[in-house]
Design an enzyme around this catalytic site. Structure first.
Site, PDB file in Angstrom:
ATOM      1  N   ASP A  76       0.831  -1.202   0.000  1.00  0.00           N
ATOM      2  CA  ASP A  76       0.000   0.000   0.000  1.00  0.00           C
ATOM      3  C   ASP A  76       0.870   1.258   0.000  1.00  0.00           C
ATOM      4  O   ASP A  76       0.352   2.379  -0.041  1.00  0.00           O
ATOM      5  CB  ASP A  76      -1.040  -0.006   1.125  1.00  0.00           C
ATOM      6  CG  ASP A  76      -0.431  -0.045   2.509  1.00  0.00           C
ATOM      7  OD1 ASP A  76       0.811  -0.082   2.622  1.00  0.00           O
ATOM      8  OD2 ASP A  76      -1.202  -0.032   3.495  1.00  0.00           O
ATOM      9  N   SER A  77       2.192   1.066  -0.001  1.00  0.00           N
ATOM     10  CA  SER A  77       3.105   2.197  -0.266  1.00  0.00           C
ATOM     11  C   SER A  77       2.762   2.835  -1.613  1.00  0.00           C
ATOM     12  O   SER A  77       3.173   3.963  -1.886  1.00  0.00           O
ATOM     13  CB  SER A  77       4.568   1.719  -0.268  1.00  0.00           C
ATOM     14  OG  SER A  77       4.724   0.610  -1.120  1.00  0.00           O
ATOM     15  N   ASP A 101      -0.937  -6.324  -0.163  1.00  0.00           N
ATOM     16  CA  ASP A 101      -1.285  -5.667   1.099  1.00  0.00           C
ATOM     17  C   ASP A 101      -2.785  -5.546   1.301  1.00  0.00           C
ATOM     18  O   ASP A 101      -3.515  -5.132   0.389  1.00  0.00           O
ATOM     19  CB  ASP A 101      -0.729  -4.235   1.076  1.00  0.00           C
ATOM     20  CG  ASP A 101       0.328  -4.001   2.126  1.00  0.00           C
ATOM     21  OD1 ASP A 101       0.327  -4.727   3.136  1.00  0.00           O
ATOM     22  OD2 ASP A 101       1.156  -3.097   1.917  1.00  0.00           O
ATOM     23  N   LYS A 139      -0.767  -9.609   3.037  1.00  0.00           N
ATOM     24  CA  LYS A 139      -0.031  -9.017   4.168  1.00  0.00           C
ATOM     25  C   LYS A 139      -0.991  -8.124   4.937  1.00  0.00           C
ATOM     26  O   LYS A 139      -1.754  -7.382   4.337  1.00  0.00           O
ATOM     27  CB  LYS A 139       1.165  -8.210   3.664  1.00  0.00           C
ATOM     28  CG  LYS A 139       1.924  -7.487   4.786  1.00  0.00           C
ATOM     29  CD  LYS A 139       3.264  -6.973   4.334  1.00  0.00           C
ATOM     30  CE  LYS A 139       3.242  -5.624   3.661  1.00  0.00           C
ATOM     31  NZ  LYS A 139       2.710  -4.517   4.486  1.00  0.00           N
ATOM     32  N   GLU A 196       9.129  -4.148  10.506  1.00  0.00           N
ATOM     33  CA  GLU A 196       9.572  -2.844   9.979  1.00  0.00           C
ATOM     34  C   GLU A 196      10.092  -1.977  11.119  1.00  0.00           C
ATOM     35  O   GLU A 196       9.405  -1.765  12.125  1.00  0.00           O
ATOM     36  CB  GLU A 196       8.405  -2.150   9.247  1.00  0.00           C
ATOM     37  CG  GLU A 196       8.796  -0.786   8.703  1.00  0.00           C
ATOM     38  CD  GLU A 196       7.839  -0.240   7.646  1.00  0.00           C
ATOM     39  OE1 GLU A 196       6.900  -0.951   7.217  1.00  0.00           O
ATOM     40  OE2 GLU A 196       8.058   0.914   7.237  1.00  0.00           O
TER      41      GLU A 196
HETATM   42  O1  KIV Z   1       3.464  -1.028   1.568  1.00  0.00           O
HETATM   43  C1  KIV Z   1       4.638  -1.402   1.531  1.00  0.00           C
HETATM   44  O2  KIV Z   1       5.341  -1.238   0.531  1.00  0.00           O
HETATM   45  C2  KIV Z   1       5.187  -2.045   2.707  1.00  0.00           C
HETATM   46  C3  KIV Z   1       6.660  -2.214   2.785  1.00  0.00           C
HETATM   47  C4  KIV Z   1       7.312  -0.927   3.102  1.00  0.00           C
HETATM   48  C5  KIV Z   1       7.072  -3.275   3.730  1.00  0.00           C
HETATM   49  O3  KIV Z   1       4.464  -2.386   3.595  1.00  0.00           O
END
Ligand code: KIV
Length: 265
Positions: free
Chosen positions: A45-46, A84, A112, A181
């Site tokens: 979700d980044s 995510d 995740k 993290e």
């Molecule tokens: O959303 C994402 O990219 C993440 C990573 C930073 C682990 O959760």
């Protein structure tokens, strides 16, 4: 070349060898990352920050992640894909089931989810239904407003104890992967001692089984000052593919993360 599976990742944990993960959001970069030898792709979700330009991950929806998962899956016949669960996607059991179903049907091999020991029941539910899980602990960016910023977690003895206990309970409940993290190296080491599951780290030190970086950080194109755990692998590389390969090699030979990318206390 066959597809990387959870069995391969579990073998890495058993053999104390390393695997690489990078975030991916589209077909083209996913294919390049796969070609470069990256083992696992995270549709994180980044994307809310690096693709959509928001200042947090909170605006990202299940539909956003499902769309990008389908883009990644279409170009990644060899990669293990983790997607995510975005903010509040598992607020109720029904939400959790709908969200996980959408992501797995879009092409994810695991979902995740950010949280702590509260994820135990969800891990059991997903396991019963055939979905693999990766529990994200430590600095969970969806909790930024509760944390009061993007801060290293597990620094006090009490907070470290809670993290270690959560990791242990989630491992016992059957989570397939853990992601840590921004926690001090010593906390990661204790989590490794308390669990058997593969642990992926970002700012969590070299003891983790796998390492993940946001693709834009790895390629040095994220604006502003990079976080301590970031290394720009474009430096010294003559192409994006060779930057991905350099990252993959550095994870596997243990030169990344180095001490300057880690948190000690
Ligand atoms: O959303 C994402 O990219 C993440 C990573 C930073 C682990 O959760």
């Amino acid at each position: 070349m066959g597809r990387v599976t959870l069995s391969h990742l579990k073998q890495h944990r058993a053999n104390d060898t390393r695997f690489s993960m990078v975030t991916a959001y589209d077909a083209c970069f996913s294919a390049v990352a796969s070609e470069a030898g990256i083992d696992t792709l995270l549709v994180g979700d980044s994307l809310g920050m690096v693709l959509q330009g928001h200042d947090s991950t909170l605006p990202v929806t299940v539909d956003d992640i499902a769309y990008h998962t389908a883009c990644v899956a279409a170009a990644s016949p060899h990669s293990f894909i983790v997607s995510d669960m975005p903010f509040m996607a598992a607020a109720t059991t029904q939400d959790a089931v709908h969200s996980a179903r959408a992501l797995m049907q879009a092409g994810a091999h695991a979902v995740k989810i950010e949280g702590a020991a509260n994820l135990v029941d969800l891990v059991r539910l997903f396991k019963d239904q055939g979905a693999a899980t990766c529990c994200h602990l430590g600095l969970t960016p969806q909790f930024v407003n509760q944390f009061g910023g993007y801060k290293v977690q597990g620094r006090t003895n009490e907070a470290a104890k809670r993290l270690i206990e959560a990791a242990h309970r989630l491992d016992e409940a059957g989570t397939d992967l853990l992601l840590l993290e921004c926690v001090p190296n010593r906390v990661t080491e204790q989590i490794m001692d308390a669990t058997q599951v593969p642990v992926i780290g970002i700012g969590a030190g070299p003891a983790c089984t796998g390492q993940v970086l946001v693709m834009h950080d790895l390629l040095g194109i994220t604006p502003g000052k990079p976080a301590r755990f970031v290394k720009n692998f474009m430096q010294g590389a003559d192409s994006i593919q060779s930057a991905f390969s350099a990252y993959d090699r550095a994870v596997k030979d243990g030169t990344f993360p180095a001490s300057e990318h880690c948190f000690v206390d």
